[in-house]
Enzyme design. Sequence first.
Site, PDB file in Angstrom:
ATOM      1  N   HIS A 131       0.725  -1.284  -0.001  1.00  0.00           N
ATOM      2  CA  HIS A 131       0.150  -0.182  -0.076  1.00  0.00           C
ATOM      3  C   HIS A 131       1.007   1.134  -0.007  1.00  0.00           C
ATOM      4  O   HIS A 131       1.759   0.998   0.678  1.00  0.00           O
ATOM      5  CB  HIS A 131      -0.848   0.217   1.398  1.00  0.00           C
ATOM      6  CG  HIS A 131      -1.728   0.344   1.260  1.00  0.00           C
ATOM      7  ND1 HIS A 131      -1.526   2.196   2.020  1.00  0.00           N
ATOM      8  CD2 HIS A 131      -3.449   1.085   1.425  1.00  0.00           C
ATOM      9  CE1 HIS A 131      -2.882   3.358   1.700  1.00  0.00           C
ATOM     10  NE2 HIS A 131      -3.693   1.987   1.797  1.00  0.00           N
ATOM     11  N   ASP A 208       3.089  -5.005   7.568  1.00  0.00           N
ATOM     12  CA  ASP A 208       1.470  -3.907   7.557  1.00  0.00           C
ATOM     13  C   ASP A 208       0.548  -5.356   7.823  1.00  0.00           C
ATOM     14  O   ASP A 208       0.432  -5.641   6.612  1.00  0.00           O
ATOM     15  CB  ASP A 208       1.571  -3.082   6.263  1.00  0.00           C
ATOM     16  CG  ASP A 208       0.322  -2.064   6.097  1.00  0.00           C
ATOM     17  OD1 ASP A 208      -0.982  -2.858   7.022  1.00  0.00           O
ATOM     18  OD2 ASP A 208       0.630  -1.601   5.316  1.00  0.00           O
ATOM     19  N   GLN A 211      -4.629  -5.321   7.022  1.00  0.00           N
ATOM     20  CA  GLN A 211      -5.994  -5.670   6.442  1.00  0.00           C
ATOM     21  C   GLN A 211      -5.839  -7.309   7.216  1.00  0.00           C
ATOM     22  O   GLN A 211      -6.301  -8.302   7.044  1.00  0.00           O
ATOM     23  CB  GLN A 211      -5.352  -6.323   5.009  1.00  0.00           C
ATOM     24  CG  GLN A 211      -6.249  -4.847   4.043  1.00  0.00           C
ATOM     25  CD  GLN A 211      -6.720  -4.681   3.892  1.00  0.00           C
ATOM     26  OE1 GLN A 211      -8.590  -5.157   4.287  1.00  0.00           O
ATOM     27  NE2 GLN A 211      -7.276  -3.246   3.283  1.00  0.00           N
ATOM     28  N   LYS A 234     -10.957  -0.810  10.455  1.00  0.00           N
ATOM     29  CA  LYS A 234     -10.806  -1.877   9.482  1.00  0.00           C
ATOM     30  C   LYS A 234     -11.037  -2.624  10.125  1.00  0.00           C
ATOM     31  O   LYS A 234     -11.052  -4.113  10.013  1.00  0.00           O
ATOM     32  CB  LYS A 234      -9.444  -1.906   8.881  1.00  0.00           C
ATOM     33  CG  LYS A 234      -9.187  -0.991   7.704  1.00  0.00           C
ATOM     34  CD  LYS A 234      -7.816  -1.182   7.656  1.00  0.00           C
ATOM     35  CE  LYS A 234      -7.293  -0.302   6.359  1.00  0.00           C
ATOM     36  NZ  LYS A 234      -7.846   0.360   4.904  1.00  0.00           N
ATOM     37  N   CYS A 372      -5.088   3.115  -3.339  1.00  0.00           N
ATOM     38  CA  CYS A 372      -3.697   3.268  -3.291  1.00  0.00           C
ATOM     39  C   CYS A 372      -2.706   1.874  -3.260  1.00  0.00           C
ATOM     40  O   CYS A 372      -1.708   2.054  -2.055  1.00  0.00           O
ATOM     41  CB  CYS A 372      -3.844   3.134  -1.203  1.00  0.00           C
ATOM     42  SG  CYS A 372      -4.901   4.625  -0.977  1.00  0.00           S
TER      43      CYS A 372
HETATM   44  N1  PLP Z   1      -1.825  -0.584   4.964  1.00  0.00           N
HETATM   45  C1  PLP Z   1      -3.104  -1.577   3.668  1.00  0.00           C
HETATM   46  C2  PLP Z   1      -2.322  -2.674   3.569  1.00  0.00           C
HETATM   47  C3  PLP Z   1      -4.086  -0.594   4.171  1.00  0.00           C
HETATM   48  O1  PLP Z   1      -5.308  -1.283   3.288  1.00  0.00           O
HETATM   49  C4  PLP Z   1      -4.530   0.241   4.059  1.00  0.00           C
HETATM   50  C5  PLP Z   1      -5.820   1.368   3.746  1.00  0.00           C
HETATM   51  O2  PLP Z   1      -6.612   0.509   2.871  1.00  0.00           O
HETATM   52  C6  PLP Z   1      -3.723   1.197   4.837  1.00  0.00           C
HETATM   53  C7  PLP Z   1      -2.161   0.610   4.723  1.00  0.00           C
HETATM   54  C8  PLP Z   1      -3.499   2.083   5.664  1.00  0.00           C
HETATM   55  O3  PLP Z   1      -4.528   2.291   6.580  1.00  0.00           O
HETATM   56  P1  PLP Z   1      -4.949   3.543   7.070  1.00  0.00           P
HETATM   57  O4  PLP Z   1      -5.763   4.006   6.610  1.00  0.00           O
HETATM   58  O5  PLP Z   1      -6.036   3.171   8.420  1.00  0.00           O
HETATM   59  O6  PLP Z   1      -4.060   4.546   7.653  1.00  0.00           O
END
Ligand code: PLP
Length: 414
Positions: A131, A208, A211, A234, A372
């Site tokens: 992401h 990270d 998900q 999430k 993203c």
């Molecule tokens: N990393 C992953 C794999 C994501 O799917 C997301 C959000 O869609 C993020 C990071 C960013 O999360 P946040 O916008 O809650 O900081």
Amino acid sequence: MNAPAAGTNKLDVARIRADFPILEREMNGYPLCFLDSAASSQKPAPVLEAMDRYYRQHHANVHRGVYQLSQEATDMFEAARRAVARFINAPSEQEVIFVRGTTEAINLVAGSFGRAFLREGDEVVITWMEHHSNIVPWQLICAQTGARLRVVPISDEGVLDMEALARMLDGPVRLVAVTHVSNTLGTINPIRQIADMAHERGIPVLADGAQAIPHMPVDVQALGVDFYAFSGHKMYGPTGIGVLYGKREWLEQMPPYHGGGEMIERVTFEKTTWNELPFKFEAGTPDIAGTVGLHAAIDYIESVGREAIAAHEAELLRYGMELLAPIEGMRLIGTAPQKAGVISFVIEGTHPYDVGTLLDKMGIAVRTGHHCTEPLMDRFGVPGTVRASLGMYNTREELERLAKAVEKAAAMLR
Ligand code: PLP
């Protein structure tokens, strides 16, 4: 609150759905079919009620007051931290830092670890399926320090090339940052194996978990990671709150990220010393109500059962892929054998945005675009995908509705 029937691994989805008020809504004349939980999940009543109760009955600033109300708020805030530590099996609650979300957690590590440990010529390894939140913070710190970003390639199915990773790790790598589950492909990465490979060479690993945390049990000690980042929103909790887990040995060596109240031990104009962990990384008034909501979300997930949620969603994923695959012109993006929660696709001769717009008219909420993950879109040669993503409240009937609606939308657009 709901739980699966004792002794079974089956969810009572109808009872779970009754806990989510928003699922009663209609959208464009149809019952809402919410298939965008990867962007943000919906919230069950116990989360909403816990936050409402907190503001009505217990709110004051934390850690600063001698009076009863402030102590109540502090107790609730710290109880949430203990609940998070237990939920991810962190060895100590001092290794649990409250942040705004995954993005802030990764920026914290990039900024603080980066300033402490990255030098010109060093390398940070990420993967092709990250992401933007796990790409851009590293680009920023690399630009500041002269370090270089290396990217591990993936296969056409969306599986990480572990041999390429092994070769890269023999370079001057200072940190590996990798997603646990891809938000676009659904691929579940072998985090334990990656951590073992990196640790053999003394390299720390950040996962990270944005998900992964809503979909499966997460045990940071079993995964062997040095840092783990996730967002409350999430995982059925509120927006604005998230967690960075970090191993004490790293957090203690890292400088503060933000300066301000609460993160200090003593301030003079000449010199300031830092508070102990985790407060060193929590400058300013935190999102107290957010932590209360996150705690309620953890309780809710645990009451349903993480194994049961994972099994339910795995079955839905299998069923959804099976229903969508035969549709004319269908190209599923992300077909790794280890996969969670996400079905991404494009249909020949249509634009994802147009498909998403038509699905919305039929009451179905999916995400369209690059999610993203623009480099990943380039990798697959598509401008974007349609992405249906799952939560514990989704049903087989909703996936049947999705498949019929996609077929109809594709026929209208071609
Ligand atoms: N990393 C992953 C794999 C994501 O799917 C997301 C959000 O869609 C993020 C990071 C960013 O999360 P946040 O916008 O809650 O900081």
